[in-house]
Enzyme design. Sequence first.
Site, PDB file in Angstrom:
ATOM      1  N   ILE A   1       7.252  36.221  20.235  1.00  0.00           N
ATOM      2  CA  ILE A   1       7.305  36.127  18.783  1.00  0.00           C
ATOM      3  C   ILE A   1       6.112  36.811  18.117  1.00  0.00           C
ATOM      4  CG2 ILE A   1       7.168  34.481  16.857  1.00  0.00           C
ATOM      5  CD1 ILE A   1       8.904  32.605  18.443  1.00  0.00           C
TER       6      ILE A   1
ATOM      7  N   GLN B   1       1.688  38.329  18.544  1.00  0.00           N
ATOM      8  CA  GLN B   1       0.592  38.809  19.370  1.00  0.00           C
ATOM      9  C   GLN B   1      -0.714  38.490  18.651  1.00  0.00           C
ATOM     10  OE1 GLN B   1       1.327  42.799  20.742  1.00  0.00           O
ATOM     11  NE2 GLN B   1      -0.421  43.643  19.693  1.00  0.00           N
ATOM     12  N   VAL B   2      -1.769  38.264  19.429  1.00  0.00           N
ATOM     13  CA  VAL B   2      -3.030  37.770  18.890  1.00  0.00           C
ATOM     14  C   VAL B   2      -4.143  38.787  19.147  1.00  0.00           C
ATOM     15  CG1 VAL B   2      -4.715  35.895  18.928  1.00  0.00           C
ATOM     16  CG2 VAL B   2      -2.285  35.391  19.300  1.00  0.00           C
TER      17      VAL B   2
ATOM     18  N   LYS C   1      -3.091  36.190  14.340  1.00  0.00           N
ATOM     19  CA  LYS C   1      -1.788  36.100  14.990  1.00  0.00           C
ATOM     20  C   LYS C   1      -0.771  36.821  14.118  1.00  0.00           C
ATOM     21  CE  LYS C   1       1.345  32.707  17.094  1.00  0.00           C
ATOM     22  NZ  LYS C   1       1.567  31.259  17.362  1.00  0.00           N
TER      23      LYS C   1
ATOM     24  N   ASP D   1       1.137  21.005  24.356  1.00  0.00           N
ATOM     25  CA  ASP D   1       0.927  21.986  25.429  1.00  0.00           C
ATOM     26  C   ASP D   1      -0.564  22.135  25.745  1.00  0.00           C
ATOM     27  OD1 ASP D   1       1.705  23.836  27.329  1.00  0.00           O
ATOM     28  OD2 ASP D   1       1.725  25.518  25.936  1.00  0.00           O
TER      29      ASP D   1
END
Length: 694
Positions: free
Chosen positions: A287, A289-290, A304, A435
């Site tokens: 979804i 990328q950082v 992000k 998470d």
Amino acid sequence: MKNPLEGSVIRRVMVGTDRSETADQTVQWAAGLADRYDAELFIVQVIVPKYPSATEFGESEQTSAVAANNDLAHFARQIAGERGHALVVINADPALAIVHAAEQEAIDVLVVGNLGMAGRKEFLLGNIPNRISHNAHCTVIIVNAAHSADERAPHSVRASLSNDEIPSFKPRLVARATHIAAVMAKHGLTELFSQSDPDISIRRQQARRLRGALEELGPIFSKLGQVLSTRPDLLPIEYIEELVLLQSRVPPMTESEVVRVSEQELGVPWEDVFKSFDPNPLAAGTIAQVHRATLETGDRVVVKVQRPTARADIEQDLALFEMFAEKVGKRPALNQVINMEDVFKHLSTSLHRELDFRQEANNIERMRTVLADYDRLAVPSIHWDLSTSRLLVMEEIQGIPIKQAPAGPERIQAARQLLESYYKQIIVDGFFHADPHPGNLMWWKDCIYFLDFGMVGAVGADLREHLLLMLMALWQEDAGFLTDVTLMMTNAVNSNDFDVAQFQSEIGEVMAKYRAASLAEMQIGPLLQEMSTVSLRHGVPLPASLTLATKALAQVQLATAELDPTLDPYDVAGKYLMRLMVKRIGAALNPKTFVYQSQKLKVRTLRVIEALENLVGVRPGGPKLVVNFKANSLENIVRHTGRRLALGLTAAASILTSGLTTMSTAVAEWVPVTFGAVAGLLTLGLVIDLLRGR
């Protein structure tokens, strides 16, 4: 929209190029503009030097520039005839070189493309059009080179000339569906949708083939599988174990894509916000990328950025998945393995939530409140003025992995707080980071920072109460009570065909196994996960939010074990639960709360009595219970029992209140005495009523 160039005197047009294919398209567009106004066309090419001009290699570059100028002049004459001119410049800064060339040649309109500008030394130079538009003293037109075939008259001095900055979503469902069917057939998954095999080994083979198919179908399907891997209540355990292994092999976004999405969301030129930007992504997902970056203020941040096609790709595959669920989801054989309706609902909700970065930002702020009592736990700060649904700008946590945290009291304190905070997140607040693997926990400034809030969990009030009782049963090693609580959570208390004795036996074995383990293996999270497996095997799966919570608790206990191997999770849980219960009792002693709870107890007791009276037919209009004994006798028993219950409960509450207020230094001396006297009178009344009723 009115063309701002109409009525202007345009005698000289300049266009920048690096002789790439996309840049040549921009030159063609500029040539058309010059022809329309019968203006001269200047084509400028900037060569970024690699060596000092005084060196041998630098002189070679000068020679190459002369040759390039001859080639560019020939190209200019081909494009614009006698009106075409060429200019090759050697400069380390392409943007300023073009601006200076425009000033020297007295250019009226400067045309640049948003792609194809080579020779960049850092990521920000990829945004040459913005730098030119800020520094040039003439009209600047930025052509969207990716769509330059759409040759329209410019309608804005500083705008892309394409109809759509974001391409319209026209999913090719038929072609995509055909490809999906072919991949499924290739991996031999057709029997999964036609029959269900009870053999675990065969189901594991099917699960392995399903994982292979999802990986081949691309990042979106891999993402679907990863989302499902957190829901053992929706899929058999064999499938969960395979889907956890899914890998999303996603190529990183190009620099131009990152710039384009960011400017669309910021609404201002890129360089107005960022001083520097690391071109190498920290992470590239399905979804987003950082990247690391530095703001103009000097603050170090991480950015992000959502992929331009992320929403379109996900919507397309979800549309196909919905069609599939409608067509085959009602087959009995498939429903024995997967509840397609619940699976699709969960996937759709989860993925749409991940597409909106504002949700993640809100999650971070909510977690900041949850962790306010812990001085060794923290979350990154959000730059709200720069963040949108597709762009998230956060404080950069410049730390190290938690397992590299230096030894000392801070590390020990952080380990205990991390574990205890999860009991608070799950049991008290009902909101937790779902998470917490080591990659999402960083050590910085003697604190543990939580990262990546794309996945969070929520636990309802009733389930939190049940979980509190479950942890207390684990703490006291009471398998019978633990079984009762588990059955209440799964709504299986009234199941006639459920083997309670066998279930309790297996729960007891799990509890004994973990309580007898060494300190390093004494993990509440894995214990709860194994209990979930037992429940699934007996056909009474634990609620989905609880299965996600146990998974998160298992992950966080592994992290705390690395920080402090001597930490006893049962000791942490027990002490926290005791403090929590004392706090709740203290809150209940508040006069306002005490009166309110007393009235609630009174009302509920009366409702129980009324329900029993209706049942036996004492009250008119209610349902009648036909029995072969005297109802009047039962009526008296019910009345006496209700009265005695009310007396007993009120006396017990008074005794407890008297004891607690006696230990408090903030309460006047007469308060515990008064409650003690009330308790004595109520107890005496209860004894007299019991003796009289013999």
